[in-house]
Enzyme design. Structure first.
Site: not given
Length: 559
Positions: A178, A334, A300, A169
């Site tokens: 991802h 996701h 997100h 991240h």
């Protein structure tokens, strides 16, 4: 006068001196990147190790031979053994399984357009994953551990940078990691249900039809059910894409408007690669959290928090990264995040992926549907068609709903004049209350060509907070502290959000917000400065801000 025969010994002596000196100077500029000893079953794995400034690779590759206990927040609900099943390094495979140009592409569809048969196939696949032995790398719990390991410092970088814990991240690795993660998860599902053409559905939370949790996730008898969710956010509750732990009532239609305004800002205003995809992180960089891209912040992070349980210590499962992937809804959330990456590149204004070799050559590791250990590169996932899938085209209502201003230019100028008369704010500052500051613009009266080539960006740097803190602050431009704008209004330009992960250390990062279109819409594009108002929503006093400034980012990166 010297003869050639007398000069020859001098020349040879000088040559013997210069050769080793040149070697020392050249090698001193290079970054050492040792090979970690894994043997792949395919060749041509790496490129030359050349320093970034001298063309030596600074691509990220992990020391996958060691997986450490994960760094969890205080009072976790599970242990810190997040490492997936130990791989057989002798069978490591480099990914080469690209889709044939003539192959039929798998089509990922939105949940609200799926029939019962397709949902049943998805439920069956998840149930079969949960039924696998826990040490099977394809099992649901082992797949969830992948996310925990990559997000909470279980993997470190290769020597000599082995003290740097990796986190996918808050950098340019968010999207490619991802995408690969969902790709292998999808293939495992398809293999278990005997359907190689199965495509992972996506939760279409960016359109009104999908702005509530899909009902199949709330069925107690379904493999998609998870009890650790916020019970007040179940259907028909409309999602809040800019959530800040405040459950005060907002009418559904108003919430939809807020959500569309949020999507417009995160997708349309973020016109440069760094603004959308996050900031670069290379081997040897001191800070592994250089900065999030727009949609990583929201929706997100915000949706992770919105879904997570209200009664668990850190809003587990979805509300914190070490447990997030234990909830099946993680994967369809996701899938839509991955779709945002695909859509963003179609919106024009020079939008495209990074062309930086350090990004393209960085590597991750996953298990495939055959339980084989696979090494992948970022460069091999930038085109979903090469991976064999596309997204079904659906309406994008946020493209047609740009935010508007409900305040007069005169009122905004009066508020700016008031702040100009105050004593200047000193940085760094602890953000414990609503704070307004005047920020000078380095350039104004830009030509049309300049505006097309460069995005004006508000940069908040030196943002420091505890890794286990949930912090959120909103950013407003030329707004009124006494009547702050909502997410569907122009003056509200963005939010910074941290989802808690890890414990015992501070994160320092940078947050960037595009303001070119904002200033034009507010008719202040020729002002000398802008009024920036920061509004702490969660974690008041838990965050320090180092400075605020304005920079200009190129809209199109050159090769």
């Amino acid at each position: 006068m010297n003869t050639p025969s007398k000069l020859l010994p001098l020349f040879l002596a000088l040559l013997l001196f210069l050769i080793p000196l040149t070697f020392i100077l050249n090698t001193s500029t290079q970054t050492y990147k040792p090979f970690h000893g894994l043997t792949a079953t395919t060749s041509n794995h790496r490129h030359k190790n050349i320093d970034h400034s001298f063309s030596v690779s600074k691509a990220i590759s992990l020391n996958i031979t060691h997986c450490f206990p994960a760094e969890l927040p205080s009072n976790p609900i599970t242990d810190n053994h997040c490492c997936p099943s130990k791989p057989s390094f002798s069978n490591l495979i480099d990914f080469k399984d690209f889709a044939s140009p003539n192959a039929t592409l798998r089509v990922r569809k939105p949940f609200h357009m799926l029939d019962e048969q397709y949902i049943a196939k998805f439920e069956k696949g998840i149930a079969l994953m949960k039924a696998l032995p826990q040490d099977d790398p394809r099992s649901f719990i082992q797949q969830a551990k992948v996310h925990c390991a990559y997000c909470n410092g279980a993997y470190h970088l290769e020597p000599p940078f082995q003290d740097t814990k990796f986190d996918i991240h808050v950098s340019w690795f968010f999207f490619p990691f991802h995408r690969w993660y969902m790709y292998f998860f999808e293939r495992i599902l398809g293999n278990l249900i005997g359907d190689p053409d199965f495509a992972l559905p996506f939760w279409n939370w960016d359109s009104a039809e999908g702005m509530q949790m899909p009902s199949c996730f709330t069925d107690h008898n379904s493999s998609l059910y998870n009890q650790l969710r916020h019970q007040k956010h179940l259907p028909p509750h409309v999602v809040d894409l800019n959530y800040h732990l405040d459950d005060s009532y907002v009418p559904s239609q108003q919430q939809v408007s807020y959500n569309l305004g949020t999507m417009y800002k995160q997708m349309v205003l973020a016109s440069t690669t760094e603004l959308f995809m996050g900031s670069p992180f290379r081997l040897g960089d001191n800070n592994p959290h250089p900065g999030m891209g727009s949609v990583e912040v929201a929706p997100h992070n915000t949706l992770h928090s919105w879904i997570g349980g209200a009664d668990t210590p850190h809003h587990e499962d979805m509300g914190t990264f070490y447990t997030a992937a234990r909830d099946p809804i993680f994967y369809v959330h996701h899938a839509n995040m991955d779709r945002m990456w695909a859509i963003w590149k179609t919106l024009g204004e020079g939008r495209r992926d990074y062309s930086d070799e350090d990004w393209l050559d960085s590597e991750f590791y996953f298990y495939d549907e055959n339980a084989d250990f696979v090494r992948v590169k970022v460069r091999d996932c930038v085109d979903t068609k090469k991976l064999g899938y596309v997204y079904q085209d659906v309406d994008l209502p946020w493209l047609r709903t740009p935010p508007t201003s409900r305040k007069s230019k005169l009122l905004r100028q009066r508020k700016k004049d008031e702040v100009l008369s105050w004593k200047p704010i000193k940085f760094p500052l602890v953000l414990d209350s609503v704070t307004s500051v005047i920020v000078k613009r380095p350039k104004k009266k830009r030509s049309r060509e300049e505006r097309e080539k460069e995005e004006e960006v508000l940069v908040m740097e030196g943002i420091e907070f505890g890794s286990d803190k949930y912090v959120k602050f909103d950013v407003h431009v030329d707004d009124d502290e006494e009547r702050l704008s909502n997410p569907d209004e122009t003056e509200f330009v963005g939010s910074f959000v941290n989802v808690p992960h890890g414990h015992g250390h501070n994160i320092t990062t940078t947050f960037k917000v595009a303001i070119s279109k904002v200033l034009e819409n507010l008719e202040v594009a020729e002002d000398d400065d802008v009024l920036v108002t920061l509004v702490p929503r969660v974690g008041q006093g838990d965050l320090i801000l180092g400075n605020i400034k304005i920079e200009f980012f190129p809209r199109e990166l050159k090769d």
